[in-house]
Design a protein around this motif. Structure first.
Motif, PDB file in Angstrom:
ATOM      1  N   MET A  39      73.232 -16.074  35.161  1.00  0.00           N
ATOM      2  CA  MET A  39      72.260 -15.381  36.024  1.00  0.00           C
ATOM      3  C   MET A  39      72.913 -15.038  37.370  1.00  0.00           C
ATOM      4  O   MET A  39      73.464 -15.895  38.033  1.00  0.00           O
ATOM      5  CB  MET A  39      71.069 -16.329  36.236  1.00  0.00           C
ATOM      6  CG  MET A  39      70.099 -15.875  37.263  1.00  0.00           C
ATOM      7  SD  MET A  39      69.004 -17.240  37.734  1.00  0.00           S
ATOM      8  CE  MET A  39      69.941 -18.036  39.007  1.00  0.00           C
ATOM      9  N   GLU A  40      72.858 -13.753  37.698  1.00  0.00           N
ATOM     10  CA  GLU A  40      73.534 -13.287  38.918  1.00  0.00           C
ATOM     11  C   GLU A  40      72.487 -12.980  39.992  1.00  0.00           C
ATOM     12  O   GLU A  40      71.458 -12.370  39.694  1.00  0.00           O
ATOM     13  CB  GLU A  40      74.310 -12.014  38.580  1.00  0.00           C
ATOM     14  CG  GLU A  40      75.321 -11.621  39.635  1.00  0.00           C
ATOM     15  CD  GLU A  40      75.860 -10.198  39.407  1.00  0.00           C
ATOM     16  OE1 GLU A  40      76.534  -9.704  40.314  1.00  0.00           O
ATOM     17  OE2 GLU A  40      75.577  -9.604  38.350  1.00  0.00           O
ATOM     18  N   ILE A  41      72.754 -13.412  41.221  1.00  0.00           N
ATOM     19  CA  ILE A  41      71.843 -13.074  42.320  1.00  0.00           C
ATOM     20  C   ILE A  41      72.579 -12.139  43.272  1.00  0.00           C
ATOM     21  O   ILE A  41      73.640 -12.481  43.785  1.00  0.00           O
ATOM     22  CB  ILE A  41      71.368 -14.334  43.069  1.00  0.00           C
ATOM     23  CG1 ILE A  41      70.612 -15.245  42.100  1.00  0.00           C
ATOM     24  CG2 ILE A  41      70.490 -13.956  44.268  1.00  0.00           C
ATOM     25  CD1 ILE A  41      70.177 -16.566  42.676  1.00  0.00           C
TER      26      ILE A  41
ATOM     27  N   THR B 176      66.867 -12.503  29.518  1.00  0.00           N
ATOM     28  CA  THR B 176      66.532 -13.499  28.477  1.00  0.00           C
ATOM     29  C   THR B 176      65.544 -14.530  29.044  1.00  0.00           C
ATOM     30  O   THR B 176      65.478 -14.732  30.269  1.00  0.00           O
ATOM     31  CB  THR B 176      67.785 -14.276  27.992  1.00  0.00           C
ATOM     32  OG1 THR B 176      68.266 -15.062  29.086  1.00  0.00           O
ATOM     33  CG2 THR B 176      68.879 -13.359  27.494  1.00  0.00           C
ATOM     34  N   LEU B 177      64.851 -15.194  28.130  1.00  0.00           N
ATOM     35  CA  LEU B 177      63.901 -16.228  28.563  1.00  0.00           C
ATOM     36  C   LEU B 177      64.638 -17.380  29.238  1.00  0.00           C
ATOM     37  O   LEU B 177      64.142 -17.999  30.184  1.00  0.00           O
ATOM     38  CB  LEU B 177      63.098 -16.744  27.367  1.00  0.00           C
ATOM     39  CG  LEU B 177      62.025 -15.789  26.837  1.00  0.00           C
ATOM     40  CD1 LEU B 177      61.440 -16.311  25.530  1.00  0.00           C
ATOM     41  CD2 LEU B 177      60.921 -15.575  27.864  1.00  0.00           C
TER      42      LEU B 177
ATOM     43  N   GLU C  86      65.850 -20.343  34.184  1.00  0.00           N
ATOM     44  CA  GLU C  86      66.842 -20.776  35.180  1.00  0.00           C
ATOM     45  C   GLU C  86      66.502 -20.273  36.581  1.00  0.00           C
ATOM     46  O   GLU C  86      66.554 -21.030  37.556  1.00  0.00           O
ATOM     47  CB  GLU C  86      68.233 -20.228  34.811  1.00  0.00           C
ATOM     48  CG  GLU C  86      68.960 -21.071  33.790  1.00  0.00           C
ATOM     49  CD  GLU C  86      70.208 -20.350  33.271  1.00  0.00           C
ATOM     50  OE1 GLU C  86      70.568 -20.624  32.118  1.00  0.00           O
ATOM     51  OE2 GLU C  86      70.796 -19.516  34.008  1.00  0.00           O
ATOM     52  N   VAL C  87      66.149 -19.003  36.664  1.00  0.00           N
ATOM     53  CA  VAL C  87      65.894 -18.420  37.988  1.00  0.00           C
ATOM     54  C   VAL C  87      64.626 -19.025  38.603  1.00  0.00           C
ATOM     55  O   VAL C  87      64.567 -19.270  39.816  1.00  0.00           O
ATOM     56  CB  VAL C  87      65.884 -16.864  37.925  1.00  0.00           C
ATOM     57  CG1 VAL C  87      64.569 -16.303  37.442  1.00  0.00           C
ATOM     58  CG2 VAL C  87      66.221 -16.262  39.274  1.00  0.00           C
ATOM     59  N   LEU C  88      63.630 -19.312  37.754  1.00  0.00           N
ATOM     60  CA  LEU C  88      62.397 -19.921  38.285  1.00  0.00           C
ATOM     61  C   LEU C  88      62.687 -21.335  38.776  1.00  0.00           C
ATOM     62  O   LEU C  88      62.154 -21.781  39.794  1.00  0.00           O
ATOM     63  CB  LEU C  88      61.298 -19.943  37.215  1.00  0.00           C
ATOM     64  CG  LEU C  88      60.739 -18.574  36.792  1.00  0.00           C
ATOM     65  CD1 LEU C  88      59.690 -18.735  35.692  1.00  0.00           C
ATOM     66  CD2 LEU C  88      60.145 -17.810  37.974  1.00  0.00           C
ATOM     67  N   SER C  89      63.566 -22.012  38.049  1.00  0.00           N
ATOM     68  CA  SER C  89      63.924 -23.374  38.450  1.00  0.00           C
ATOM     69  C   SER C  89      64.722 -23.342  39.763  1.00  0.00           C
ATOM     70  O   SER C  89      64.470 -24.116  40.687  1.00  0.00           O
ATOM     71  CB  SER C  89      64.697 -23.998  37.289  1.00  0.00           C
ATOM     72  OG  SER C  89      65.625 -24.894  37.743  1.00  0.00           O
TER      73      SER C  89
ATOM     74  N   ASP D  68      54.885 -20.278  32.785  1.00  0.00           N
ATOM     75  CA  ASP D  68      54.292 -20.836  33.999  1.00  0.00           C
ATOM     76  C   ASP D  68      55.389 -20.905  35.072  1.00  0.00           C
ATOM     77  O   ASP D  68      56.459 -21.471  34.827  1.00  0.00           O
ATOM     78  CB  ASP D  68      53.736 -22.239  33.683  1.00  0.00           C
ATOM     79  CG  ASP D  68      52.944 -22.799  34.843  1.00  0.00           C
ATOM     80  OD1 ASP D  68      53.507 -22.874  35.958  1.00  0.00           O
ATOM     81  OD2 ASP D  68      51.778 -23.160  34.650  1.00  0.00           O
ATOM     82  N   ILE D  69      55.128 -20.309  36.223  1.00  0.00           N
ATOM     83  CA  ILE D  69      56.170 -20.216  37.252  1.00  0.00           C
ATOM     84  C   ILE D  69      56.575 -21.602  37.766  1.00  0.00           C
ATOM     85  O   ILE D  69      57.751 -21.850  38.033  1.00  0.00           O
ATOM     86  CB  ILE D  69      55.673 -19.291  38.396  1.00  0.00           C
ATOM     87  CG1 ILE D  69      55.633 -17.838  37.878  1.00  0.00           C
ATOM     88  CG2 ILE D  69      56.549 -19.400  39.646  1.00  0.00           C
ATOM     89  CD1 ILE D  69      55.026 -16.830  38.818  1.00  0.00           C
ATOM     90  N   LYS D  70      55.634 -22.523  37.854  1.00  0.00           N
ATOM     91  CA  LYS D  70      55.947 -23.867  38.379  1.00  0.00           C
ATOM     92  C   LYS D  70      56.597 -24.758  37.339  1.00  0.00           C
ATOM     93  O   LYS D  70      57.619 -25.367  37.585  1.00  0.00           O
ATOM     94  CB  LYS D  70      54.653 -24.538  38.870  1.00  0.00           C
ATOM     95  CG  LYS D  70      54.250 -24.116  40.251  1.00  0.00           C
ATOM     96  CD  LYS D  70      53.653 -25.304  41.029  1.00  0.00           C
ATOM     97  CE  LYS D  70      53.270 -24.864  42.427  1.00  0.00           C
ATOM     98  NZ  LYS D  70      51.964 -24.173  42.429  1.00  0.00           N
ATOM     99  N   THR D  71      55.972 -24.802  36.124  1.00  0.00           N
ATOM    100  CA  THR D  71      56.439 -25.778  35.133  1.00  0.00           C
ATOM    101  C   THR D  71      57.449 -25.175  34.141  1.00  0.00           C
ATOM    102  O   THR D  71      58.100 -25.900  33.405  1.00  0.00           O
ATOM    103  CB  THR D  71      55.253 -26.325  34.310  1.00  0.00           C
ATOM    104  OG1 THR D  71      54.701 -25.211  33.575  1.00  0.00           O
ATOM    105  CG2 THR D  71      54.169 -26.909  35.203  1.00  0.00           C
ATOM    106  N   ARG D  72      57.508 -23.836  34.077  1.00  0.00           N
ATOM    107  CA  ARG D  72      58.348 -23.069  33.163  1.00  0.00           C
ATOM    108  C   ARG D  72      57.967 -23.290  31.690  1.00  0.00           C
ATOM    109  O   ARG D  72      58.728 -22.988  30.778  1.00  0.00           O
ATOM    110  CB  ARG D  72      59.839 -23.337  33.420  1.00  0.00           C
ATOM    111  CG  ARG D  72      60.203 -22.930  34.824  1.00  0.00           C
ATOM    112  CD  ARG D  72      61.629 -23.118  35.151  1.00  0.00           C
ATOM    113  NE  ARG D  72      62.154 -24.446  34.942  1.00  0.00           N
ATOM    114  CZ  ARG D  72      61.934 -25.482  35.740  1.00  0.00           C
ATOM    115  NH1 ARG D  72      61.176 -25.347  36.815  1.00  0.00           N
ATOM    116  NH2 ARG D  72      62.465 -26.647  35.469  1.00  0.00           N
TER     117      ARG D  72
END
Ligand code: EPU
Length: 342
Positions: free
Chosen positions: A1-3, A29-30, A35-38, A143-147
């Protein structure tokens, strides 16, 4: 994942507003999404889909997560029906045409609506007498918090006119990752009712003079939309900028005493819907320009960016329209597009 940092969002919003993202990640990808949400678990994020229903008022300070999940999958087929799942990053119109090519009916009246599959449920997109909810089975969300990934049913999504749970109690809670539709397989049944009664469809079908089918209905819708709504690739816009206001019947009756020609659509026994485009047009705004911010010259409900308008230019014009309509008709018109502050 690139930022990436300091990324222009001009290509990613159909208004073509040149606002910048402080941090931007393109997610395909999921796994990357999780990863990004975490990674951003303590921060407020900004989710970007097709960018077709938003106005960027400023640069975006929140990390931008561009959801580009792709893919389509048949879940079940038989009994003259198909259940098909499309991933959130699929383009809406391409999906409509794919279904038509496969003889799957149900969403043809919604051809040419801009945006992606994953954002379609948020405002329960609709056109020419059909809404997303009519063929919607379920959607999967992360879920954005729990993924955690889960499925939301039709009932759980609480769809209404340009409305759903995602605009209300579930606002900011989920990323929609895919949507499943229930479509009719018209290659195996004649038992499907085309919806041609709304607006100018019937008239356009007569002009086309072709055999009635889901393909010709879609073609009629494409012709009507192209004649009234600007192509975002040519002239930046976000479709209807305002919602059609719903007013009390009693108020409507008072109103037609003063303005006998106000059109309306029935909603229920107590309320009617009035076309915002008509109200704005009557106030003389069609084709108006304030610098590069403008009102489309063929449909007053659509605001356009003639080139270098900023979000602030467009919102100033929108507010001028709202207060003029309020003064003249006593009706508040609300924005349909999401206004993004930062
Ligand atoms: N009208 C005017 N002047 C205008 C625009 C409209 O007088 O500049 C009048 C029309 O003559 C007609 C009435 O207003 O009597 C309604 O116009 P139209 O049939 O074009 O539809 P709308 O209510 O303006 C809605 C949706 C569109 C959708 C069309 C067709 C909303 C906010 N908009 O527009 O959705 O394509 O019906 O179903 O509900 C969108 O959401 O982005 C969108 C384009």
């Amino acid at each position: 994942m690139e930022i990436k940092s300091h990324v222009s969002l001009k290509e990613f919003n159909t208004f073509g507003i040149n606002a910048f993202a402080k941090a931007y990640s393109n997610i395909s990808t999921l796994q990357q999404l999780s990863e990004v949400l975490s990674y951003y678990h303590n921060e407020e994020i900004f989710l970007l889909g097709g960018g077709s229903n938003m106005l960027l008022l400023n640069d975006v300070d929140r990390p931008v997560i561009h959801v580009n999940l792709k893919g389509k999958e048949i879940q079940e087929q038989g009994n003259h029906e198909v259940h098909i799942t499309a991933m959130a990053g699929e383009n809406w119109h391409d999906f409509v045409m794919y279904c038509i090519d496969n003889h799957w009916a149900g969403i043809e009246n919604m051809a040419l609506i801009p945006g992606n599959i994953g954002t379609a449920p948020i405002q329960n997109i609709g056109a020419y007498g059909v809404e997303l909810k009519d063929t919607f089975v379920s959607c999967t969300v992360m879920d954005i918090k729990t993924r955690e990934v889960k499925t939301l049913t039709l009932e759980e999504c609480q769809f209404g006119y340009r409305d759903s749970i995602f605009k209300n109690e579930a606002l900011g809670k989920y990323v929609i990752t895919s949507v499943t539709f229930k479509l009719t397989d018209v290659s195996t049944t004649d038992n499907y009712q085309l919806k041609t009664s709304y607006g100018a469809i019937q008239e356009e079908l007569e002009n086309l003079n072709l055999e009635l089918s889901i393909k010709t209905v879609a073609q009629a819708v494409i012709n009507i939309r192209s004649s009234k709504l600007p192509d975002p690739k040519v002239l930046g816009n976000s479709g209807s900028f305002f919602k059609n206001p719903i007013i009390e019947k009693g108020y409507y009756e008072d109103l037609i005493r003063m303005h006998p020609d106000v059109p309306h659509y029935p909603v229920n026994d107590l309320q009617v819907k009035v076309p915002a485009g008509w109200l704005i047009d009557q106030c003389g705004f069609k084709g108006t320009r304030r610098g590069d911010a403008g009102v489309h010259d063929k449909q007053a409900l659509v605001l356009v960016n003639h080139g270098n308008a900023t979000g602030q230019d467009l919102i100033a014009l929108a507010q001028e329209i709202q207060s003029t309509v309020k003064n003249r008709y006593g009706i508040n018109i609300e924005t349909e597009v999401n206004l993004i502050q930062n």
